[in-house]
Motif scaffolding. Sequence first.
Motif, mmCIF file in Angstrom:
data_model
loop_
_atom_site.group_PDB
_atom_site.id
_atom_site.type_symbol
_atom_site.label_atom_id
_atom_site.label_comp_id
_atom_site.label_asym_id
_atom_site.label_seq_id
_atom_site.Cartn_x
_atom_site.Cartn_y
_atom_site.Cartn_z
ATOM 1 N N TYR A 1 -73.159 -30.938 -6.085
ATOM 2 C CA TYR A 1 -72.770 -31.672 -4.877
ATOM 3 C C TYR A 1 -73.904 -31.660 -3.845
ATOM 4 O O TYR A 1 -74.256 -32.705 -3.280
ATOM 5 C CB TYR A 1 -71.501 -31.067 -4.283
ATOM 6 C CG TYR A 1 -71.087 -31.684 -2.978
ATOM 7 C CD1 TYR A 1 -70.470 -32.927 -2.950
ATOM 8 C CD2 TYR A 1 -71.323 -31.036 -1.769
ATOM 9 C CE1 TYR A 1 -70.102 -33.509 -1.758
ATOM 10 C CE2 TYR A 1 -70.950 -31.607 -0.575
ATOM 11 C CZ TYR A 1 -70.342 -32.846 -0.570
ATOM 12 O OH TYR A 1 -69.976 -33.415 0.608
ATOM 13 N N VAL B 1 -69.469 -44.299 -0.054
ATOM 14 C CA VAL B 1 -68.029 -44.092 -0.301
ATOM 15 C C VAL B 1 -67.797 -43.749 -1.772
ATOM 16 O O VAL B 1 -67.019 -42.840 -2.100
ATOM 17 C CB VAL B 1 -67.223 -45.338 0.116
ATOM 18 C CG1 VAL B 1 -65.765 -45.231 -0.309
ATOM 19 C CG2 VAL B 1 -67.327 -45.551 1.625
ATOM 20 N N PHE B 2 -68.481 -44.450 -2.657
ATOM 21 C CA PHE B 2 -68.355 -44.167 -4.088
ATOM 22 C C PHE B 2 -68.809 -42.747 -4.412
ATOM 23 O O PHE B 2 -68.146 -42.028 -5.165
ATOM 24 C CB PHE B 2 -69.165 -45.185 -4.898
ATOM 25 C CG PHE B 2 -69.231 -44.857 -6.363
ATOM 26 C CD1 PHE B 2 -68.130 -45.014 -7.175
ATOM 27 C CD2 PHE B 2 -70.414 -44.375 -6.915
ATOM 28 C CE1 PHE B 2 -68.187 -44.695 -8.535
ATOM 29 C CE2 PHE B 2 -70.490 -44.055 -8.256
ATOM 30 C CZ PHE B 2 -69.370 -44.221 -9.066
ATOM 31 N N ALA C 1 -68.837 -40.212 -2.409
ATOM 32 C CA ALA C 1 -67.854 -39.270 -1.863
ATOM 33 C C ALA C 1 -66.708 -39.081 -2.847
ATOM 34 O O ALA C 1 -66.234 -37.966 -3.069
ATOM 35 C CB ALA C 1 -67.334 -39.780 -0.523
ATOM 36 N N TRP C 2 -66.262 -40.171 -3.455
ATOM 37 C CA TRP C 2 -65.170 -40.078 -4.443
ATOM 38 C C TRP C 2 -65.666 -39.406 -5.726
ATOM 39 O O TRP C 2 -64.984 -38.541 -6.285
ATOM 40 C CB TRP C 2 -64.646 -41.482 -4.750
ATOM 41 C CG TRP C 2 -63.715 -41.497 -5.909
ATOM 42 C CD1 TRP C 2 -62.402 -41.144 -5.920
ATOM 43 C CD2 TRP C 2 -64.050 -41.853 -7.255
ATOM 44 N NE1 TRP C 2 -61.893 -41.267 -7.176
ATOM 45 C CE2 TRP C 2 -62.883 -41.701 -8.033
ATOM 46 C CE3 TRP C 2 -65.216 -42.290 -7.873
ATOM 47 C CZ2 TRP C 2 -62.862 -41.977 -9.384
ATOM 48 C CZ3 TRP C 2 -65.192 -42.564 -9.217
ATOM 49 C CH2 TRP C 2 -64.019 -42.398 -9.955
ATOM 50 N N LEU C 3 -66.862 -39.795 -6.176
ATOM 51 C CA LEU C 3 -67.393 -39.298 -7.443
ATOM 52 C C LEU C 3 -67.619 -37.792 -7.416
ATOM 53 O O LEU C 3 -67.404 -37.107 -8.421
ATOM 54 C CB LEU C 3 -68.716 -40.012 -7.770
ATOM 55 C CG LEU C 3 -69.385 -39.672 -9.093
ATOM 56 C CD1 LEU C 3 -68.526 -40.168 -10.259
ATOM 57 C CD2 LEU C 3 -70.770 -40.294 -9.146
ATOM 58 N N THR C 4 -68.026 -37.251 -6.296
ATOM 59 C CA THR C 4 -68.399 -35.842 -6.222
ATOM 60 C C THR C 4 -67.244 -34.922 -5.845
ATOM 61 O O THR C 4 -67.458 -33.730 -5.600
ATOM 62 C CB THR C 4 -69.544 -35.648 -5.211
ATOM 63 O OG1 THR C 4 -69.111 -36.097 -3.921
ATOM 64 C CG2 THR C 4 -70.790 -36.404 -5.626
ATOM 65 N N LEU C 5 -66.037 -35.425 -5.821
ATOM 66 C CA LEU C 5 -64.882 -34.605 -5.426
ATOM 67 C C LEU C 5 -64.723 -33.352 -6.287
ATOM 68 O O LEU C 5 -64.395 -32.282 -5.779
ATOM 69 C CB LEU C 5 -63.594 -35.429 -5.487
ATOM 70 C CG LEU C 5 -63.340 -36.360 -4.312
ATOM 71 C CD1 LEU C 5 -62.117 -37.225 -4.581
ATOM 72 C CD2 LEU C 5 -63.173 -35.586 -3.022
ATOM 73 N N GLN C 6 -64.950 -33.455 -7.561
ATOM 74 C CA GLN C 6 -64.729 -32.336 -8.479
ATOM 75 C C GLN C 6 -66.020 -31.663 -8.940
ATOM 76 O O GLN C 6 -65.990 -30.850 -9.851
ATOM 77 C CB GLN C 6 -63.943 -32.833 -9.704
ATOM 78 C CG GLN C 6 -62.606 -33.461 -9.384
ATOM 79 C CD GLN C 6 -61.663 -32.489 -8.693
ATOM 80 O OE1 GLN C 6 -61.607 -31.316 -9.042
ATOM 81 N NE2 GLN C 6 -60.935 -32.973 -7.691
#
Length: 120
Positions: free
Chosen positions: A77, A63-64, A66-71
């Motif tokens: 990625y 989950v972390f 997924a959030w960290l790689t958003l940008q």
Amino acid sequence: MGRVTKRAADVVLADRDFFFSKDDEPHAKRRMEILKVHPEIKDLMGHEWRTKYIVAATVALQVFMAWLTLQWSWTSYLIAVYVVGATANHSLFLAIHELAHNLGAKTLNANRIISMVANW
């Protein structure tokens, strides 16, 4: 895409797809052989109390990430997905396998709940 010409009677059943044996289940037999020679192994059998924590930490990592790689760029990625995601996914698959054998917790329901979390 022509017309199907096979009849149900022509289809070979599963007798050629799998190897069927009337012998005893091999894992139980092998287990008894090992325990005869090395009875101290019995101390290693049972549930692993750390499994629930490992599953929770691995799901939290996913989950972390997924959030960290958003940008992130696609290249970064995909590298993260390949390295971190695949490793975490494999770890959770192995946890689910062990939980299916009721080795992650003392009770059946606890194993099922941990499996559902791992599969989330």
